[in-house]
Design a protein around this motif. Structure first.
Motif, PDB file in Angstrom:
ATOM      1  N   VAL A   1      66.672 123.999  11.763  1.00 47.72           N
ATOM      2  CA  VAL A   1      65.767 125.050  12.242  1.00 47.72           C
ATOM      3  C   VAL A   1      65.744 124.972  13.758  1.00 47.72           C
ATOM      4  O   VAL A   1      65.953 123.909  14.337  1.00 47.72           O
ATOM      5  CB  VAL A   1      64.331 124.888  11.684  1.00 47.72           C
ATOM      6  CG1 VAL A   1      64.294 125.195  10.204  1.00 47.72           C
ATOM      7  CG2 VAL A   1      63.794 123.498  11.950  1.00 47.72           C
ATOM      8  N   SER A   2      65.493 126.108  14.383  1.00 45.31           N
ATOM      9  CA  SER A   2      65.478 126.095  15.837  1.00 45.31           C
ATOM     10  C   SER A   2      64.198 125.411  16.310  1.00 45.31           C
ATOM     11  O   SER A   2      63.126 125.608  15.753  1.00 45.31           O
ATOM     12  CB  SER A   2      65.542 127.518  16.379  1.00 45.31           C
ATOM     13  OG  SER A   2      64.463 128.263  15.888  1.00 45.31           O
ATOM     14  N   HIS A   3      64.347 124.567  17.305  1.00 43.97           N
ATOM     15  CA  HIS A   3      63.190 123.870  17.842  1.00 43.97           C
ATOM     16  C   HIS A   3      62.792 124.542  19.135  1.00 43.97           C
ATOM     17  O   HIS A   3      63.481 124.439  20.135  1.00 43.97           O
ATOM     18  CB  HIS A   3      63.499 122.390  18.024  1.00 43.97           C
ATOM     19  CG  HIS A   3      63.620 121.686  16.715  1.00 43.97           C
ATOM     20  ND1 HIS A   3      62.563 121.072  16.095  1.00 43.97           N
ATOM     21  CD2 HIS A   3      64.670 121.551  15.879  1.00 43.97           C
ATOM     22  CE1 HIS A   3      62.950 120.570  14.949  1.00 43.97           C
ATOM     23  NE2 HIS A   3      64.228 120.853  14.784  1.00 43.97           N
ATOM     24  N   LEU A   4      61.696 125.262  19.063  1.00 41.39           N
ATOM     25  CA  LEU A   4      61.265 126.047  20.209  1.00 41.39           C
ATOM     26  C   LEU A   4      60.358 125.244  21.126  1.00 41.39           C
ATOM     27  O   LEU A   4      60.257 125.524  22.300  1.00 41.39           O
ATOM     28  CB  LEU A   4      60.512 127.288  19.719  1.00 41.39           C
ATOM     29  CG  LEU A   4      61.248 128.153  18.695  1.00 41.39           C
ATOM     30  CD1 LEU A   4      60.313 129.210  18.136  1.00 41.39           C
ATOM     31  CD2 LEU A   4      62.458 128.799  19.338  1.00 41.39           C
ATOM     32  N   ALA A   5      59.676 124.265  20.550  1.00 40.03           N
ATOM     33  CA  ALA A   5      58.643 123.578  21.316  1.00 40.03           C
ATOM     34  C   ALA A   5      58.644 122.097  20.987  1.00 40.03           C
ATOM     35  O   ALA A   5      59.279 121.658  20.036  1.00 40.03           O
ATOM     36  CB  ALA A   5      57.284 124.187  21.002  1.00 40.03           C
ATOM     37  N   TYR A   6      57.936 121.323  21.794  1.00 44.96           N
ATOM     38  CA  TYR A   6      57.815 119.885  21.559  1.00 44.96           C
ATOM     39  C   TYR A   6      56.351 119.475  21.673  1.00 44.96           C
ATOM     40  O   TYR A   6      55.539 120.200  22.250  1.00 44.96           O
ATOM     41  CB  TYR A   6      58.677 119.095  22.547  1.00 44.96           C
ATOM     42  CG  TYR A   6      58.320 119.296  23.999  1.00 44.96           C
ATOM     43  CD1 TYR A   6      57.344 118.507  24.618  1.00 44.96           C
ATOM     44  CD2 TYR A   6      58.943 120.287  24.765  1.00 44.96           C
ATOM     45  CE1 TYR A   6      57.006 118.696  25.948  1.00 44.96           C
ATOM     46  CE2 TYR A   6      58.613 120.493  26.096  1.00 44.96           C
ATOM     47  CZ  TYR A   6      57.644 119.694  26.681  1.00 44.96           C
ATOM     48  OH  TYR A   6      57.309 119.893  27.995  1.00 44.96           O
ATOM     49  N   ALA A   7      56.040 118.316  21.103  1.00 36.13           N
ATOM     50  CA  ALA A   7      54.662 117.808  21.133  1.00 36.13           C
ATOM     51  C   ALA A   7      54.588 116.592  22.043  1.00 36.13           C
ATOM     52  O   ALA A   7      55.350 115.644  21.895  1.00 36.13           O
ATOM     53  CB  ALA A   7      54.217 117.435  19.730  1.00 36.13           C
ATOM     54  N   LEU A   8      53.654 116.657  22.982  1.00 38.31           N
ATOM     55  CA  LEU A   8      53.469 115.599  23.968  1.00 38.31           C
ATOM     56  C   LEU A   8      52.127 114.928  23.685  1.00 38.31           C
ATOM     57  O   LEU A   8      51.078 115.585  23.711  1.00 38.31           O
ATOM     58  CB  LEU A   8      53.454 116.257  25.356  1.00 38.31           C
ATOM     59  CG  LEU A   8      53.766 115.474  26.606  1.00 38.31           C
ATOM     60  CD1 LEU A   8      55.169 114.897  26.556  1.00 38.31           C
ATOM     61  CD2 LEU A   8      53.627 116.379  27.824  1.00 38.31           C
ATOM     62  N   ILE A   9      52.158 113.629  23.375  1.00 38.58           N
ATOM     63  CA  ILE A   9      50.913 112.879  23.190  1.00 38.58           C
ATOM     64  C   ILE A   9      50.931 111.722  24.172  1.00 38.58           C
ATOM     65  O   ILE A   9      51.869 110.929  24.174  1.00 38.58           O
ATOM     66  CB  ILE A   9      50.773 112.349  21.741  1.00 38.58           C
ATOM     67  CG1 ILE A   9      50.854 113.500  20.735  1.00 38.58           C
ATOM     68  CG2 ILE A   9      49.464 111.577  21.575  1.00 38.58           C
ATOM     69  CD1 ILE A   9      50.840 113.046  19.275  1.00 38.58           C
ATOM     70  N   GLN A  10      49.923 111.631  25.020  1.00 38.12           N
ATOM     71  CA  GLN A  10      49.853 110.581  26.053  1.00 38.12           C
ATOM     72  C   GLN A  10      51.148 110.556  26.878  1.00 38.12           C
ATOM     73  O   GLN A  10      51.669 109.496  27.214  1.00 38.12           O
ATOM     74  CB  GLN A  10      49.616 109.204  25.407  1.00 38.12           C
ATOM     75  CG  GLN A  10      48.358 109.117  24.587  1.00 38.12           C
ATOM     76  CD  GLN A  10      47.112 108.912  25.434  1.00 38.12           C
ATOM     77  OE1 GLN A  10      47.140 109.014  26.658  1.00 38.12           O
ATOM     78  NE2 GLN A  10      45.991 108.660  24.786  1.00 38.12           N
TER      79      GLN A  10
END
Lengths: 365, 128
Positions: free
Chosen positions: A323-332
């Motif tokens: 699947v296309s990855h449009l975004a990422y998750a940033l934690i700390q």
């Protein structure tokens, strides 16, 4: 079942400075909490040139500091104030300055909130920058967050809180209690602390002292002690039994996988903030992961993973389509693997206020 | 050697490192616009006095969910005829004070009881 390796192996606590009579925190949990605690972000503070008082030393108008992620702007004010008052501003000019009227905005014009942890302010800046074409944000991640200091006319209606350390402490305590309520449906763990201990947590933030903070915080933060190796196996329906029926003793009752819900908020670039109830374990008994959480809340950015096609003679081991990855998750400040379990994130990657802040940035060409 | 091309790079490179296209960036920006759209929905807020705080005759109100909690505080002050300088503390479920920039929709989703968001108010700090 895929599990997060770091949470499953039981090691004796080896951190020499960390001890707690009531509760023993395992090595890996302490390690991650320590890494989060020691995380810092670079700030560059410059007085608005239009507001710089007469006869200021323009050669020194910029102040750089490396601020802990867990601290707050009001707690950095004394240091910032000292620099400008002692070295930049002319003595006669300083008499007219009232530092309760000082306020900050980013170079892009976003207000800096007094009651947000510095790390959250920084990560929100990173994800907002991710919307811009990459040419205009060259190496943005490596450069300090540039803040403009204004010396008068604070937009109080937008800043919402006064810049005092006391107001910040009250907001911090409010967040801790809200997180407690999210986890257990009441705030008994927080209200059960002695006043001295509650104050001790704030002192730990002020002094950036890991041991002082965690001595108390470990009483209200869920444990990751894997006495039954974390979540129940998916083949059984153990998740339906009430936590109190679990024969695991006190550490089990306070376990990360036994909370009602994990205190998590999603921050999208330039808003809004999304807060939902996030159970640690899904209805089918599997742990709720960052992947399932993001797909549930932001399906347009994190589309569900389609299943692999059935095996055929030409392709006996098919893999699911990408699947296309449009975004990422940033934690700390960390781009977080999607298989991370929400319960583990809540116990190990939460901020000092008890909340896991998931900032969403866009991949950009 | 013949089987080398079966090992695709995706296996080794984390998916988020993969190149994105112009189209996918456009798609992502469109998705953000959808999530940014303000919720016009209204939720019921029920005010309850604590301690010596004056009791309100009508204490049920419909408030737009996309408002921040600050708007609830300001609304309450107006209803009670309290000036900004007079002390007024607000709590959810007799338990904690939310941040003024918390969205009403988020508080409602997490803390509503019987489809009401219960906001306690007090003239002195209670569960601060």
């Amino acid at each position: 079942m895929s599990t997060y390796g770091t949470t499953r192996h039981h090691h004796p606590p080896v951190a020499p400075n960390f001890s707690n009579k009531d509760r023993v925190t395992d090595y890996h949990t302490t390690l991650f909490r320590r890494l989060i605690w020691d995380g810092t972000v670079p700030l560059e503070i410059r007085v608005d040139p239009k507001e710089l008082p007469a006869n200021s030393d323009r050669g020194l108008e910029c102040y750089f500091l490396q601020a802990p992620r867990v601290t707050y702007m009001p707690l950095l004010m004394p240091e910032i104030r000292r620099f400008f008052m002692d070295l930049v501003f002319d003595e006669t000019a300083t008499k007219d300055l009232k530092d309760e009227e000082w306020w900050f905005e980013t170079a892009e014009g976003r207000l800096v909130k007094w009651h947000w942890p510095i790390g959250l302010i920084y990560d929100n800046h990173i994800i907002s920058t991710s919307l811009k074409p990459s040419s205009s944000r060259a190496a943005s991640a490596a450069t300090p967050l540039r803040l403009t200091l204004h010396l008068a006319s604070p937009p109080s209606d937008k800043l919402l809180l006064s810049p005092s350390a006391e107001a910040c402490k009250q907001a911090f305590m409010g967040q801790l209690k809200e997180a407690d309520f999210i986890r257990w449906g009441n705030t008994k763990r927080m209200t059960g602390l002695r006043q001295q201990d509650q104050d001790g947590m704030w002192e730990g933030i002020k002094e950036h002292n890991f041991d002082d903070y965690w001595r108390v915080a470990s009483k209200v933060t869920p444990t990751t002690t894997p006495s039954h190796t974390g979540p129940p196996p998916s083949s059984t329906s153990m998740h339906t039994s009430p936590p109190s029926a679990d024969p695991g003793g006190p550490s089990e009752r306070d376990g990360a996988y036994n909370v009602r819900s994990v205190p998590v908020r999603i921050y999208l670039p330039d808003g809004p903030v999304i807060q939902e109830l996030v159970p640690p374990v899904l209805a089918d008994g599997t742990p709720h992961t960052l992947s399932s959480y993001l797909t549930a809340n932001l399906p347009l950015l994190f589309p569900p993973q389609p299943p692999a096609p059935p095996p055929s003679r030409t392709n006996p081991n098919p893999r699911p389509p990408s699947v296309s990855h449009l975004a990422y998750a940033l934690i700390q400040g960390i781009i977080t693997p999607h298989e991370s379990e929400m319960a583990w994130l809540g116990a190990c990657l939460a901020g000092a206020d008890g909340w896991v802040n998931v900032c969403i940035g866009l991949h950009n060409t | 050697m013949a089987h080398v091309d079966e090992v695709t790079p995706e296996r080794f490179v984390p998916s988020w490192v993969l190149q994105t296209t112009f189209e996918s960036t456009e798609e992502a920006l469109k998705a953000l616009q959808v999530y940014k759209k303000k919720d016009a929905e209204k939720v019921i807020v029920r005010f309850k006095a604590v301690g010596n705080a004056p009791i309100m005759k009508d204490n049920f109100f419909k408030i737009t969910a996309s408002n921040r909690f600050q708007a609830v505080i300001q609304f309450l002050r107006k209803q009670l005829g309290y000036k900004a300088t007079e002390p007024l503390h607000t709590y959810i479920n007799l338990a904690f004070s939310p941040a003024p920039d918390d969205l009403v929709s988020n508080l409602f989703k997490s803390f509503a009881t019987d489809n009401h968001l219960i906001v306690n108010y007090s003239t002195t700090a209670a569960w601060g």
